[in-house]
Structures are given as structure tokens and as C-alpha cells.
Design an enzyme around this catalytic site. Structure first.
Site, PDB file in Angstrom:
ATOM      1  CB  THR A 155     -36.147 -11.630  33.704  1.00  0.00           C
ATOM      2  OG1 THR A 155     -37.198 -11.522  32.754  1.00  0.00           O
ATOM      3  CG2 THR A 155     -34.923 -12.235  33.048  1.00  0.00           C
ATOM      4  CE  LYS A 181     -37.256 -14.197  30.492  1.00  0.00           C
ATOM      5  NZ  LYS A 181     -37.082 -12.787  30.012  1.00  0.00           N
ATOM      6  CB  THR A 192     -40.561 -15.462  20.347  1.00  0.00           C
ATOM      7  OG1 THR A 192     -41.023 -14.895  21.547  1.00  0.00           O
ATOM      8  CG2 THR A 192     -40.638 -16.963  20.474  1.00  0.00           C
ATOM      9  CD  GLU A 278     -41.364  -6.176  32.055  1.00  0.00           C
ATOM     10  OE1 GLU A 278     -40.256  -6.572  32.448  1.00  0.00           O
ATOM     11  OE2 GLU A 278     -41.510  -5.168  31.353  1.00  0.00           O
ATOM     12  CG  ASN A 400     -40.649  -1.938  31.900  1.00  0.00           C
ATOM     13  OD1 ASN A 400     -39.628  -2.587  31.740  1.00  0.00           O
ATOM     14  ND2 ASN A 400     -41.865  -2.446  31.732  1.00  0.00           N
ATOM     15  CB  THR A 405     -32.088   1.123  39.877  1.00  0.00           C
ATOM     16  OG1 THR A 405     -33.414   1.385  39.425  1.00  0.00           O
ATOM     17  CG2 THR A 405     -31.087   1.877  39.064  1.00  0.00           C
TER      18      THR A 405
END
Lengths: 405, 405
Positions: A155, A181, A192, A278, A400, A405
Site C-alpha cells: 500500500t 507488506k 500481524t 510510514e 496520514n 484522498t
């Protein structure tokens, strides 16, 4: 690395005998691949662990049902972009449909198919695209096929996560590959994110399941990116027996070696997930020793690596050990507050809970590396623990604040 | 606001009768005030709650010792810039010295002095500056004196936090003022950051302590900024009896009113702390109803408001309710995963766990406010809970990547 285990640098989920894979762009994501499959030539013993989040996503329910039937899986179908979580009856029907389409496509039994999804929570799967994607899959055993699968499951991940190790069991070479991932909503508990491990070991699913549970607790469950446990976490292992070893069980003389082979695979994938959290720029590893027991050691390690304040300090290369001790003090571990040692890399900062003089410049230089080790000795027993995470950066906020969007 | 309780808009810790205060710049911070004091004309009944972090800072130990003696406090001395935490024997001696200097300065008993510190962990107090600061204090009862104190206790806070309410008890007007600091390392557990409440109510310290514990659990313990519980958290209430009411106890007919007066004060300060969390642009309030009990309700509310993913979504005005349900599913509350309602402000997004159509534009408009309410109904019982927090922004990273430097 444990004795007897060999890393296969260029290996993947397709290095064990008898597996093929593919990944295609079904149109759910703008350009990237978004539907992938791993297929075993024959039904494989299968074990899986799942998220403990109360809102388990629909595909997990379907996968559980498949595995419970006979402990066998021949194909696992995965999509990214949509998690198919919190989607009620319609979501469950969609997950069953994914299973059915995959079974028909590869001419295998429905209950030999596992299903996994990852992406936005609360949106329905675009089934026309899923159907088109499954129809377009064309599994092969080349390295490019493994890469197609590895890409299709990502992702917000920036890099592919994979592993490959081998060990000699019964004089036979057993190979184990992995793909995963991760990225955000990473704080596994008992199970997980998405991780898939293939092996040609011969082992029944109940023994495989026992090994996986033990290993998950000290690998995947010891990483955190942001403290949030996803609704879709799943680790799935397929063992098709093509290595030809005598069937493994806890009584087998090579059982400990097999467990370590699995642990090595899971730890490798877990660390890759933590490193690619991230917005992350650094992998953080916390090593705790002297804990009352391993449970306490792991808990303290995860508390430290999960602290937003520790994560931002590592990002800013600030040797703020006060935040480390603050994190330790929040855990419910039993310890003597007057007997704690803390080092950041090679630099001792706290000894028996008394601050030690150190060179700020040297500390900053160390903290500018992209792999940061923190060592904590509690001096309360023989327990130890490890955990992995990443720094918290501007890019985490950027990613985040507008994920949908 | 509960019936019988009146807000005093311009009031402060000096609005109750018989209190004075001051704050000075002792040179620990570059320019801001950094040492403050509140003094009662006579010894006041005192109650306090403290952090549950295992590494309680030295000043907390000294304050506990003072209060345990007779439940009376006449002055509380506070410094910012240095937390005097994890500073071993020397830190404890420094905290005792702060107490001694304060007692001598105001000609009161040492065990009538409470001590509090806030700032960097693991550094020693610069005692020459502390001594100079205490010597320079000149308490008065003017509004400017309250402001001096309120400023002196801040660290990375951007605004002063204060409260003032009154209630008529026994026909006497009882006034209660408050001052607090918060900002980072805010995730109180049983006790919290620094908050000081003054009142002229007549109440013995054991009853005051019982009321404070009950109220803290539903106010200060229900806020979070970053999930880290500080080593220095403390809430301290001083009641000097000058309102002239008959002594309060749980048997007193106005006991519930007094408890609500204290709750109103603590909730007001707690919300101000959450709103001014490091880097925050929005105050988030989570309201949970239909929980099995209030304990579950509060736990779920705090889990939601503490999620980095919820916090970043609110910052980005992204109506990502999937992150809210993910947070609910991580709590250990008992609930039916198929019966959850979620609204963000007036907009219903999930009903009985099924996604509801809503206008993204309307949702974004609501989320651009600086006060965001999230409503969750679990439909599992009559329990309720509330929690407060703030969004997670670029500025949180900026502040914390280089706090010490």
C-alpha cells in the site's frame, strides 16, 4: 544468524520447490499492481495467525474457514487498495466470491484457497475489477513472478519486503521464502500485517501452527510503527513437503532448527516492515537484558520502541535518554527503578539509574545512522527481549493527514 | 455545566480567599519565568495524586512526605526547565533543599511545603538559580501575580491554563481556582501533569483526597497528547477553609456539589492541556455511550483519542472513520462488533457497523473546525465515557525532534 541456517540473498517465496506466483494491475490503484496470488503445485500444510482487533476483516473469516477444514491451502489470493474491513454482510459475500473465483481459475477446491486484503477500511471491494484481476493472473516460478506478487500486496510501502533462508533437515535442503507488506497501522498483537511464507518442508499443519505462534510472539508481535493494530493483519505459512524430509514435529531431532528457520524468516520480514514504516528514515532496534523474564523484556522493548517521544528524538538525532527511561517506567514490568543501565549505540548514558557524562557530538553522530540500537539492562533477572520500530517524521504526518484522498 | 456551579470567567488560583502567588525568572530558561509559588495565609488541607510512572521524580517524593505528615500544605514551590527526574541521590537532596529554602523564605514549616518540577529529564537542578529565584519571590493576590505563577510553570505550552468556578455550600460561596501546565509527555494514568487547584472550602485532607481521586479518573486521566506518561505528573489541591462552610465530608448534603465543583475545575484544566498539546491545532473530544460500564466507556474513548492515525486524520480533515473503528477494536472492552455507531460531529458514518453514505464535503467542512467531537455508541449497556486529545501535526515532530537542543 543461528547455526545451520543459511541466507539466500536473491531468494524469494518462489525459491522453495513447487510454488508459483503472479501479480497484476486490476485497476483499483492508479498504476501499481493490486491483485496477487501464490500457488502451490499441490495442496500445502498451512498455518496462519490473525489480528486480535475485534473488527476482523471479512477475508480473515474466509481464510480461517478454509484452513480449519483440513489445514491445507493451495493458493492465496491477495488484493491491495481496499481492506474489505467493516463492510458487513456484503463484504463477507465479496470475500467468498474472491475465494470462489480463485478456485475456479486454478481448478482447485474452494477450501484450499486463502484470501487476504489490505487498504482503506470501510469501503466495498470493486468486484468487477477483482474479477478481471483474478482472470488475468498467470503464475510462473521466475524471479519476476515473485516481484509481481510482492508489488501487488503493497500500500504506502516504499520497498518490497522479502526473505529467503535454508537449512538442512534429515539431510534434505529445506528452503523457506517470505513476502510481506506493512507501512502504517502497524502494532501487531498475536498476529500481524500481511506476511506470506512458503516452504518445501514436510510438516503437518498443527505442528506448523504451533511453530508459527511461538515465532510470531518474538518477531512480528515485537514491531510497531504507530501503535495501531490493523483489522486485517495476517501471517500465513504454506509448507508443501517437496523437500522430502521426514515429517517434522516437536519430537523430530531437527525441530529446533526448523523453528529457528521460521524465526529467521519472520524476523527478517518484521524488521523490513519496521524499517519501511510510514515516513521512516531509520530502523530502531531495542535490546533489553536483565529483565525478570522474557515476557517483561519484550514488553519493555516494545514500550520504548513505540514511544512517540523516543521516535521523534531518534529522528532529530537527539540523545534524549530521559524519554527512554520514561517509557520503561510506563510498562508494568517488575524492576528496581534505581538499577537501570541505558546505552544508545556504544554510548553509555545511564548506569544504575545515574546519568553518565557523554559527548553530545559523538551521540549525534551515532544517531545520524539509519540503524539505531538502544540497549537497556534492568538488572532484575535473566530475561531478555527485542523490538523493532522506526522514527516518527514529518512524512508520517504528511502520509496520514490525507490517506484516503 | 452541572446545576449550582458557576464559572468565574476572569478568576484564577487567587480568586478563593486567602491565597497569594508569584512567578519570577531565575535564569534557567532564556527569558521566560521559571520559578513560581502559591502561598495560603494559613496551612490548607491538601490532597495530591501522582504519576504511576515507575521513575517518579524527586520532587514528588518530597511532596508526598510533606503531605503524609499532617495533610497540610501552606506553600507549593514549582520550577520549569528541569524535571529533576532520574537524578538519584543528588536530585533528592536538591528537592529537599528547594523545600527548605521555601519554608525559610515564607517562615513556615518544612512539611507544609510541596515541591514540583517540570522540564528535561536527567539533568540536575541548577541550585544557585533556584535559590536566587526563591529569594526573589514576592507573592501578592492581584491578577498579575496569578499570571506570573501560571507563566512560570509552563514548558513548551503556548498558552496559560487556568480555571475558576464557584458553588454555594451551606449558604457560603465556595470558590475554586486552578492552574496547570501540559503540552508533551501527556498520557496521565491515575494522576497527571502539573495542576494546582486552590479553594477556600472547609474540608479535611482525607475527604479532599477521596474526591480528588474520583474526579481525576474521569478528567485528567482521560486526556492524552502523545501516549507517554511523564515521571513528574502531579495534581495538588489546597483547601484553606476560609469560605466558612461546615466541614465537608461524604455525609454532608452538599458533598455531590463539591465533588462536581472539583470535577468542573479538573475537566476545564484537562481540556485546556489537551487543546494546547504540542503542535496541536484542534481539540478532539470523544463521547462514548452504550458501553458495558463507565470503565469500558472511558477506555474506548481514550483509545480513540490516543490513536496516531485518528489524530493525523483529524489534522488533515479526513473523515477516515475506519481508523476510529480500528482503535475501538484494539481496546479490551466487551462489545458486539456488529452493533457500533460512529458519528463525526453531526455526521453519521457508521450505523450498526454498516457504512453510511455521507457528504465528504460536509465532513471536511466540519473537520476544519478547531473543536472536533466524535460520538460512538456501542449498544452494549448503559456505560459512558469521555476523553480529550489533540491532532498530530508537523509541529509535534518539529518540537520533539530537538527538544533538548
Amino acid at each position: 544468524m543461528k547455526k545451520g541456517i543459511k541466507a539466500i540473498t536473491k531468494g524469494s517465496i518462489l525459491s522453495p520447490k513447487g510454488f508459483s506466483a503472479d501479480g497484476v494491475h486490476a485497476g483499483m490503484r492508479y498504476a501499481k499492481k493490486d491483485v496477487g496470488v501464490i500457488v502451490s503445485d499441490t495442496p500445502a500444510s498451512c498455518a496462519a495467525v490473525y489480528t486480535t482487533n475485534l473488527f476482523q476483516a471479512a477475508p480473515l473469516k474466509v481464510t480461517m474457514e478454509s484452513i480449519e477444514q483440513a489445514g491445507l491451502v493451495q493458493a492465496v489470493i491477495v488484493n491491495s487498495a481496499c481492506a474489505n474491513a467493516c463492510t458487513g454482510e456484503r463484504g463477507l459475500a465479496d470475500a467468498y466470491k474472491m475465494r470462489e473465483l480463485t478456485a475456479r481459475k486454478f481448478n482447485i477446491k474452494e477450501n484450499h484457497v486463502a484470501v487476504a486484503s489490505t487498504g482503506v477500511i470501510g469501503e466495498y471491494l470493486p468486484m468487477d475489477k477483482i474479477e478481471k484481476g483474478i482472470a488475468g493472473l498467470s503464475p510462473g516460478a521466475a524471479e519476476s513472478n515473485a516481484e509481481s506478487f510482492q508489488t501487488a500486496i503493497l500500500t504506502t510501502d516504499l520497498v518490497m519486503k522479502k526473505s529467503c533462508f535454508s537449512a538442512v533437515i534429515d539431510g534434505k535442503t529445506v528452503v523457506m521464502g517470505g513476502a510481506a507488506k506493512g507501512s502504517g497501522m502497524i502494532h501487531p498483537n498475536m498476529a500481524t500485517m500481511l506476511a506470506f511464507v512458503t516452504t518445501d518442508a514436510n510438516i503437518a499443519s498443527d505442528h506448523l501452527s504451533a511453530a508459527l505462534k511461538e515465532v510470531t510472539n518474538r518477531t512480528f508481535n515485537q514491531i510497531t510503527v504507530d501503535g495501531d493494530t490493523s483489522t486485517n493483519d495476517m501471517v500465513l505459512v504454506m509448507a508443501n513437503g517437496k523437500a522430502g524430509n521426514e515429517a517434522l514435529s516437536p519430537e523430530h531431532r531437527d525441530w529446533p532448527l526448523f523453528v529457528e528457520l521460521l524465526a529467521e524468516s519472520c524476523e527478517s520480514l518484521a524488521k523490513q516492515i519496521a524499517k519501511d514504516g510510514e515516513g521512516a528514515t531509520k530502523l530502531i532496534e531495542v535490546n533489553v537484558t536483565g529483565a525478570a523474564d522474557n515476557y517483561d523484556g519484550n514488553m519493555i522493548a516494545k514500550q520504548i520502541v513505540g514511544s512517540n517521544l523516543v521516535k521523534t528524538a531518534v529522528y532529530g538525532a537527539d540523545a534524549n535518554w530521559g524519554r527512554i527511561i520514561c517509557a520503561i517506567g510506563q510498562s508494568s514490568a517488575s524492576l528496581n527503578p534505581a538499577a537501570v543501565d541505558i546505552s544508545i549505540g556504544p554510548i553509555k548514558m545511564l548506569s544504575k539509574s545515574e546519568p553518565q557524562p557523554f559527548s553530545e557530538q559523538e551521540a549525534t553522530e551515532y544517531l545520524n545512522n539509519d540503524f539505531i540500537q538502544i540497549f537497556v539492562d534492568i538488572h532484575s533477572g535473566a530475561g531478555a527481549g527485542k523490538a523493532w520500530g522506526c522514527d516518527l517524521t514529518y512524512d508520517y504526518i504528511k502520509i496520514n493527514a490525507s490517506y484516503r484522498t
